[in-house]
Design an enzyme around this catalytic site. Structure first.
Site, short mmCIF file in Angstrom:
data_model
loop_
_atom_site.label_atom_id
_atom_site.label_comp_id
_atom_site.label_asym_id
_atom_site.label_seq_id
_atom_site.Cartn_x
_atom_site.Cartn_y
_atom_site.Cartn_z
N HIS A 43 0.81 -1.22 0.00
CA HIS A 43 0.00 0.00 0.00
C HIS A 43 0.84 1.27 0.00
O HIS A 43 0.71 2.13 -0.87
CB HIS A 43 -0.94 -0.01 1.20
CG HIS A 43 -1.84 -1.21 1.24
ND1 HIS A 43 -2.60 -1.59 0.16
CD2 HIS A 43 -2.07 -2.13 2.20
CE1 HIS A 43 -3.29 -2.68 0.47
NE2 HIS A 43 -2.97 -3.03 1.71
N CYS A 70 -6.99 -6.88 3.38
CA CYS A 70 -8.24 -6.74 4.12
C CYS A 70 -9.39 -7.47 3.43
O CYS A 70 -10.45 -7.68 4.02
CB CYS A 70 -8.60 -5.26 4.29
SG CYS A 70 -8.64 -4.34 2.73
#
Length: 442
Positions: free
Chosen positions: A10, A42
């Site tokens: 990320h 996630c």
């Protein structure tokens, strides 16, 4: 200008895209030990549960897309060492085994985190797996096909989401955690009691307040999880104990927290010139306490990665800190939290009070009016808001984003009392529940 980036999930992806746009003349080289980038971990539970059918949807960038931006991406390349004085990195090609040294002008460390793996008897047994990256998700899905009894160790967000996914697949599920309640870091007891009951009602075994001590197996495969309070049969065990920052490369070269999280300033600079860091490898400035803390979240990572690019040449855009704001859906319940729980604030030695509202979220003359529970934690002396939690079968989680902004800006409960919120019978009451919390406090 030669920019070297170590790691590309990320924070790395966000930094690279911004740097490519801001510094088109720079030579940006990325070193990633895995064979993929930008995986949304996630979404693993959603993939396991079949909500996301295609795992490829959990990627939002690729080496090919970065190449179109002029970025050179070395996949399956492991950085072995960093010399921040000489501004050099030593790299190994994991496919060929070749090693080489590269120089940089600016170094961006976005090496992320790795699951905590306890060293205990039986940990090497087959079917004890981790839950972090794309390969883990594939392994979990494949092994779950033949598993009947699944134990998830760790009752944080990832563990809870996996437990729900496994239950919906028809598995017998046990959730084990050493804290006395699930989601202990995120929610106070008023909220965890409700969520635990929701899991129990689905037939999930909750084994909290006990620590895993070892594993037993048969013919090399795990069969039993042994804890300080008992034994639980399992033919698949998923470890969701927590994460540690991947920062060995910079150990002794930059300032870190005791757990190895790199300390950065408001502009993502480490204590070493021309070395920047972002994401799960870093500590963040935690606004509720004003201290550095380790809170690995994708939201923190993408903000920090973007700020690396903005501040690469000179301090330009300051980091505003974080509240650790997060949310989760557990069966019918929509839950979110920001900042400190009452439990966490008291453990930190803070003098706090709280307001808890349990009410219909909208006027009772409407056809339906689900209950909402809202708790706001604030400093007893100053009234400064330091945390909040919300739970309802209606999605009211955006109220926690609002309270996150309040914490970030140092607002008090008295100020919250009179903030301008709209009223419409479809959505709320004339006094918004956030106003109500402020009014009850003062």
């Amino acid at each position: 200008m030669n920019i070297a980036v170590i790691g590309c999930t990320h924070a790395g992806t966000a930094a690279i895209k911004q740097m490519a746009a801001l510094y088109p003349e720079a030579n940006i080289t990325v070193y990633e030990r895995n064979d993929n980038i930008s995986f949304l971990s996630c979404g693993i539970a959603l993939h396991v549960g079949g909500v996301v059918k295609n795992a490829e949807q959990l990627f939002y960038a690729s080496p090919e897309q970065l190449a179109e931006l002029g970025v050179k991406t070395h996949m399956r390349h492991d950085v072995l060492a960093v010399d921040t004085d000489a501004k050099q990195i030593q790299v190994r090609n994991l496919v060929t085994g070749d090693e080489f040294t590269e120089s940089y002008d600016k170094l961006v460390v976005t090496t992320g985190s790795w699951p905590i793996i306890p060293q205990m008897d039986g940990i090497a047994l087959e079917n004890i797996v981790l839950c972090k990256n794309y390969n883990h998700s594939k392994e979990i899905i494949e092994k779950a096909k033949t598993a009947n009894r699944i134990a998830v160790i760790g009752a944080g967000y990832i563990g809870i989401e996996l437990v729900e996914a496994f239950e919906q697949l028809g598995k017998q599920v046990t959730l084990i955690d050493n804290m006395e309640r699930i989601l202990y870091k995120y929610l106070d007891r008023e909220f965890t009691d409700v969520t635990e009951q929701a899991l129990i009602d689905k037939g999930i075994t909750i084994a909290t307040g006990q620590t895993v001590t070892s594993f037993k197996g048969s013919e090399g495969h795990v069969t039993t999880v042994i804890t300080t309070a008992g034994e639980y049969e399992a033919d698949l065990v998923v470890l969701c104990i927590g994460f540690r920052p991947n920062t060995e490369l910079l150990k002794g070269q930059v300032d870190m927290l005791p757990n190895g999280a790199i300390i950065v300033d408001d502009y993502m600079r480490t204590s070493k010139a021309d070395v920047f860091a972002a994401g799960d490898s870093c500590a963040i400035h935690y606004n509720p306490t004003g201290q550095n803390a380790y809170i690995p979240l994708a939201t923190n990572a993408v903000r920090m990665g973007t700020l690396v690019a903005k501040n690469l040449m000179k301090p330009t855009v300051r980091y505003l800190g974080t509240q650790g704001t997060s949310g989760i859906k557990i069966y019918d319940y929509n839950i979110a939290s920001t900042g400190l729980t009452e439990t966490g604030a008291l453990a930190a030695g803070m003098n706090v009070k709280n307001v808890t509202i349990i009410d219909s979220y909208r006027l009772e003359f409407m056809p339906t009016f689900e209950q909402v529970t809202l708790k706001v934690v604030y400093e007893a002396d100053s009234g400064r808001i330091v945390g909040a939690q919300v739970l309802s079968k209606v999605d009211l989680t955006q109220s926690i984003n609002t309270l996150s902004v309040c914490i970030q800006n140092g607002m008090t409960m008295e100020e919250l009392s009179y903030v301008d919120f709209f009223f419409q019978p479809h959505y709320n009451k004339p006094w918004n529940m956030l106003n109500q919390a402020g009014l009850q406090a003062v």
